[in-house]
Design a protein around this motif. Structure first.
Motif, short mmCIF file in Angstrom:
data_model
loop_
_atom_site.label_atom_id
_atom_site.label_comp_id
_atom_site.label_asym_id
_atom_site.label_seq_id
_atom_site.Cartn_x
_atom_site.Cartn_y
_atom_site.Cartn_z
N TYR A 23 -8.70 2.77 -19.32
CA TYR A 23 -8.56 1.57 -20.16
C TYR A 23 -7.40 1.71 -21.14
O TYR A 23 -6.58 0.81 -21.29
CB TYR A 23 -9.88 1.34 -20.91
CG TYR A 23 -9.89 0.11 -21.79
CD1 TYR A 23 -10.44 -1.07 -21.34
CD2 TYR A 23 -9.37 0.14 -23.08
CE1 TYR A 23 -10.46 -2.21 -22.13
CE2 TYR A 23 -9.38 -0.97 -23.89
CZ TYR A 23 -9.93 -2.15 -23.41
OH TYR A 23 -9.94 -3.26 -24.20
N GLU A 36 -14.11 -4.39 -10.34
CA GLU A 36 -13.44 -5.66 -10.56
C GLU A 36 -12.91 -5.78 -11.98
O GLU A 36 -11.78 -6.24 -12.20
CB GLU A 36 -14.41 -6.82 -10.28
CG GLU A 36 -14.83 -6.96 -8.83
CD GLU A 36 -15.82 -5.90 -8.39
OE1 GLU A 36 -15.97 -5.68 -7.17
OE2 GLU A 36 -16.45 -5.26 -9.27
N ARG A 37 -13.69 -5.34 -12.94
CA ARG A 37 -13.23 -5.42 -14.33
C ARG A 37 -12.00 -4.56 -14.56
O ARG A 37 -11.02 -5.00 -15.17
CB ARG A 37 -14.34 -5.00 -15.28
CG ARG A 37 -13.91 -5.15 -16.74
CD ARG A 37 -14.84 -4.48 -17.72
NE ARG A 37 -14.31 -4.65 -19.07
CZ ARG A 37 -14.51 -3.80 -20.06
NH1 ARG A 37 -15.22 -2.71 -19.85
NH2 ARG A 37 -14.01 -4.01 -21.25
N TYR A 38 -12.03 -3.33 -14.06
CA TYR A 38 -10.91 -2.43 -14.33
C TYR A 38 -9.67 -2.80 -13.54
O TYR A 38 -8.55 -2.62 -14.03
CB TYR A 38 -11.35 -0.97 -14.10
CG TYR A 38 -12.04 -0.44 -15.34
CD1 TYR A 38 -11.34 0.30 -16.28
CD2 TYR A 38 -13.37 -0.74 -15.60
CE1 TYR A 38 -11.95 0.74 -17.44
CE2 TYR A 38 -13.98 -0.30 -16.76
CZ TYR A 38 -13.27 0.44 -17.67
OH TYR A 38 -13.87 0.86 -18.84
N GLU A 39 -9.86 -3.32 -12.35
CA GLU A 39 -8.68 -3.80 -11.63
C GLU A 39 -8.09 -5.01 -12.35
O GLU A 39 -6.86 -5.18 -12.37
CB GLU A 39 -9.05 -4.15 -10.20
CG GLU A 39 -9.30 -2.90 -9.35
CD GLU A 39 -9.65 -3.22 -7.91
OE1 GLU A 39 -9.46 -2.34 -7.05
OE2 GLU A 39 -10.13 -4.35 -7.65
N GLY A 40 -8.94 -5.81 -12.96
CA GLY A 40 -8.45 -6.92 -13.76
C GLY A 40 -7.68 -6.47 -14.99
O GLY A 40 -6.79 -7.19 -15.48
N LEU A 41 -7.99 -5.28 -15.48
CA LEU A 41 -7.26 -4.72 -16.63
C LEU A 41 -5.95 -4.06 -16.21
O LEU A 41 -5.17 -3.64 -17.08
CB LEU A 41 -8.14 -3.68 -17.34
CG LEU A 41 -9.40 -4.21 -18.03
CD1 LEU A 41 -10.28 -3.06 -18.49
CD2 LEU A 41 -9.03 -5.10 -19.22
#
Length: 733
Positions: free
Chosen positions: A254, A334-339
């Motif tokens: 992150y 999905e969340r981390y790829e979005g970041l």
């Protein structure tokens, strides 16, 4: 001690005494020698070998005897001899004096210095094992410790003195040149206006910049050594590859993505790691279910009769799984790829410090990266008990597969995990026995704190077997299994007994996941406890390989992993400019038993072990109005402070809501806030946080100014007597 050593000790003591008794420590000052500078330089011109040789021998003696003033003499050499002669004299004298100090330490003071400089010695020995003479060279070039400490401690290592000498000669040369040059500039100073001369300003600026420049040169040398050994890529796919998708790995990814670095995250199982899937989240959900059952049992104390609760264990486990499912999106791919994080599923192996091979469902691929962060976590440790292979062992990882409530649960281990889960299952209806080899539960806590938890567990039906050693797993008469244990009775006699169980939960600690990543082949070492050997910046022996979280230790806590992840990531990305050493001084920890145990900083046990002076302030929760009103008045707030001062060294709370109350002490320690300011902070009434203010008030009461209060008592008595009115009346007449 042998006669020769006694003679050497007497000689060293006599020389040190002569140094101070002769006033040499006061005579060696810039003011004194500058006043005699012209005469001294005339002597040097007439008899250079005698004067230079005398200074040389004096320097060797000071360095060899570890006397203060070597830095001053280095500066003075430049003022007296000029740059060339000064550098030549001090360079050889300092190296020979350092070697003499190492020889004296090796011959005479081995035991004493091992005790006094244990931490430094261990770090230096570890560095020598990893990098040999190059490590000593870096210590000389970038003095993490004073040179006299390096000299003495090196005398205790196995390094050859000839190696120590020539490495010291080379390593100290750049720093010596900087200080000799500064002395030369000071020697030319004739008035206060000369302080502003460009040469003098540049010399002292160089002293300040030298450690930073030296650190950069050492880092460059290490990188080049690695490049020659492994073949460094000319370009890289990524700035960071993070191995492990638990708490530490997710935070590292992150942070790297937030500063627009290109980062890849590799996880072989499930993102979220132990905390989400088998640790913090499911255990707290289970603990909450157990607390609900206990609240039903205790309801009669509040005038509400509910009887014994009926526990549907399948529904309890559904509640646990729901908690995991609801939090999982926070840690999802999905969340981390979005970041902006590139997420890979599979096994990661370091082929060299810059190349990571990933083998997963989509085949095999290789990534090149400037830095690697190891965040592979830890797994439950299972002891090699005879007979253990005959039973299905539960751990904090596998426990969550249970479909039915264990009838008789035996918990092996009395640390936080064993106590938390043992109490939860007892509240849900299991017959629980807990075996701990040590004399108390929660061995890192003070005995009085652990005793309060032990009393509550015993009250709730947990059979505690403290000071008990597990021997083997055997069959019992009913066709089941039992744990054979040994303990000592009141007379000191060893007694054995068998503790039957239907399920065995092993909670004796966790071991770092270090195997299978190619680290051993690259020379990345592990400590005795199995964690990766990293320095205060979380850097391994490979300058671009870092570690954080459970795999790095020493604390296996989710928030400790996040704390380390910030340091590892920032140091990896920006370490050429600034390094941050990770500090655990204000790291909080909570054991989620009932009552909770929460601590930050030192407790009494640790303070005694480290030889830290302290005083203790206690505030019992039995005096807290909110706790009394709710019938949860068991517990205490215990604060350690510097003797006579309000600076907090540590705080421990045992009681309902202890983890929430601890935050105020953690904030205070992090930002240097003392008890006086906590006492001056308004707290809402009635809340548990008032216990923090009350503890501060207890400290203040113990340090009230008795003399001033005595004068005030007499002053108020005088005011009450009316004498002051009579005095005013006489003045009016």
């Amino acid at each position: 001690m042998t006669r020769s050593r006694l003679l050497l000790l007497g000689l060293v003591a006599a020389l040190i005494a002569l140094y101070y008794l002769s006033g040499a420590d006061e005579a060696l000052s810039l003011a004194n020698l500058q006043a005699e500078q012209a005469r001294f330089q005339a002597w040097f011109g007439e008899r250079p070998l005698a004067v230079g040789g005398g200074f040389f021998l004096a320097y060797v003696a000071m360095a060899g005897l570890s006397l203060p003033g070597a830095t001053l003499m280095t500066v003075l050499s430049g003022a007296l001899f000029g740059f060339g002669w000064g550098l030549a004299i001090v360079s050889f004298a300092s190296a020979q004096g350092a070697t003499l100090a190492a020889l004296i330490a090796r011959t005479l003071l081995r035991g004493t210095l091992e005790r006094r400089f244990a931490a430094q010695l261990e770090r230096i020995n570890a560095g020598i094992r990893r990098e040999g003479a190059f490590y000593l060279f870096t210590l000389r070039l970038i003095p993490l410790f004073p040179f006299f400490v390096i000299n003495l401690v090196m005398g205790l290592t196995r390094m050859r003195l000839t190696t120590f000498y020539w490495v010291s000669q080379l390593g100290m040369l750049p720093g010596t040149a900087v200080f000799v040059n500064a002395g030369r500039e000071l020697g030319h100073l004739e008035s206060l206006a000369g302080i502003l001369s460009p040469g003098l300003i540049a010399s002292f600026a160089l002293i300040g910049l030298f450690p930073w420049l030296a650190r950069g040169l050492v880092a460059l040398a290490r990188r080049r050594r690695l490049a020659r050994r492994y073949g460094r890529p000319t370009r890289f796919d990524h700035d960071i590859v993070v191995i492990g998708g638990g708490s530490a790995g997710l935070v590292a990814s992150y942070i790297a993505a937030a500063v627009k670095a290109r980062v890849a995250l590799v996880e072989r199982e499930r993102l979220g790691g132990d905390c989400l899937n088998t640790g913090c989240v499911p255990s707290k959900a289970l603990i909450r279910a157990g607390r609900a059952a206990q609240e039903v049992r205790r309801a009669g104390g509040y005038g509400i009769e509910a009887g014994e609760p009926r526990v549907d264990f399948a529904a309890v486990m559904d509640h646990v799984r729901r908690a995991i499912d609801e939090i999982a999106p926070h840690d999802s791919r999905e969340r981390y790829e979005g970041l902006g994080v590139e997420v890979h599923a599979g096994e990661a192996i370091l082929e060299d410090p810059w190349r990571v091979r990933i083998t997963g469902p989509d085949g095999e691929r290789r990534l090149t990266t400037r830095h690697v962060i190891i965040a592979s976590g830890a797994s439950p440790a299972v002891p090699p008990l005879p007979g253990l292979e005959a039973v299905e062992v539960l751990t904090s990882d596998t426990l969550w597969r249970l479909e039915t409530l264990p009838e008789r649960l035996l918990v092996l281990g009395g640390g936080p995990i064993g106590c938390e889960l043992g109490q939860a299952f007892a509240r849900l209806g299991s017959r629980v026995a807990l075996v701990e080899m040590g004399a108390q539960l929660l061995p890192r806590e003070d005995a009085e704190i652990a005793d309060q938890v032990a009393r509550r567990l015993a009250t709730e039906g947990v059979a505690l077997h403290l000071g008990t050693r597990a021997l083997r797993v055997v069959g019992d008469e009913a066709g089941g299994h039992a744990l054979e244990v040994e303990h000592h009775d009141g007379a000191g006699e060893a007694r054995r007994e068998r503790l039957p169980f239907s399920h065995l939960l092993v909670a004796v600690g966790r071991r770092a996941n270090v195997a299978g990543m190619g680290l051993e082949a690259l020379g990345v070492e592990t400590r005795d406890d199995g964690t990766l050997a990293v320095n205060e910046s979380l850097q391994s022996v490979l300058p671009n390989v870092w570690a954080c979280g459970d795999v790095a230790g020493p604390y296996q806590l989710t928030h400790a992993a996040a704390h380390q992840a910030w340091h590892a990531t920032v140091n990896a990305l920006f370490g050429e400019l600034k390094r941050f050493r990770v500090s655990y001084r204000a790291l909080p920890a909570v054991t989620f038993t009932d009552p909770e145990v929460a601590r930050v900083g030192l407790n009494e046990r640790e303070a005694r072990e480290r030889g830290v002076a302290y005083e203790v302030t206690r505030y019992p929760l039995a005096e807290l109005d909110r706790a009394i009103a709710e019938g949860t008045a068991e517990g205490v707030v215990k604060v350690l402070t510097v003797p006579g001062r309000d600076r907090i060294l540590g705080a421990t709370i045992v009681g309902e809501g202890a983890g929430e109350m601890l935050a105020e002490f953690t904030l205070a320690m992090t930002h240097g806030i003392g008890l006086n300011k906590l006492l001056g902070t308004v707290h809402p009434y009635p809340t548990r946080s008032e216990a923090v203010k009350a503890a501060a008030g207890a400290w203040k009461n113990a340090h009230k100014p008795e003399r001033l209060l005595g004068w005030l008592e007499r002053y108020f008595a005088w005011r009450r007597s009316g004498a002051w009115r009579r005095g005013d009346a006489r003045r009016e007449r």
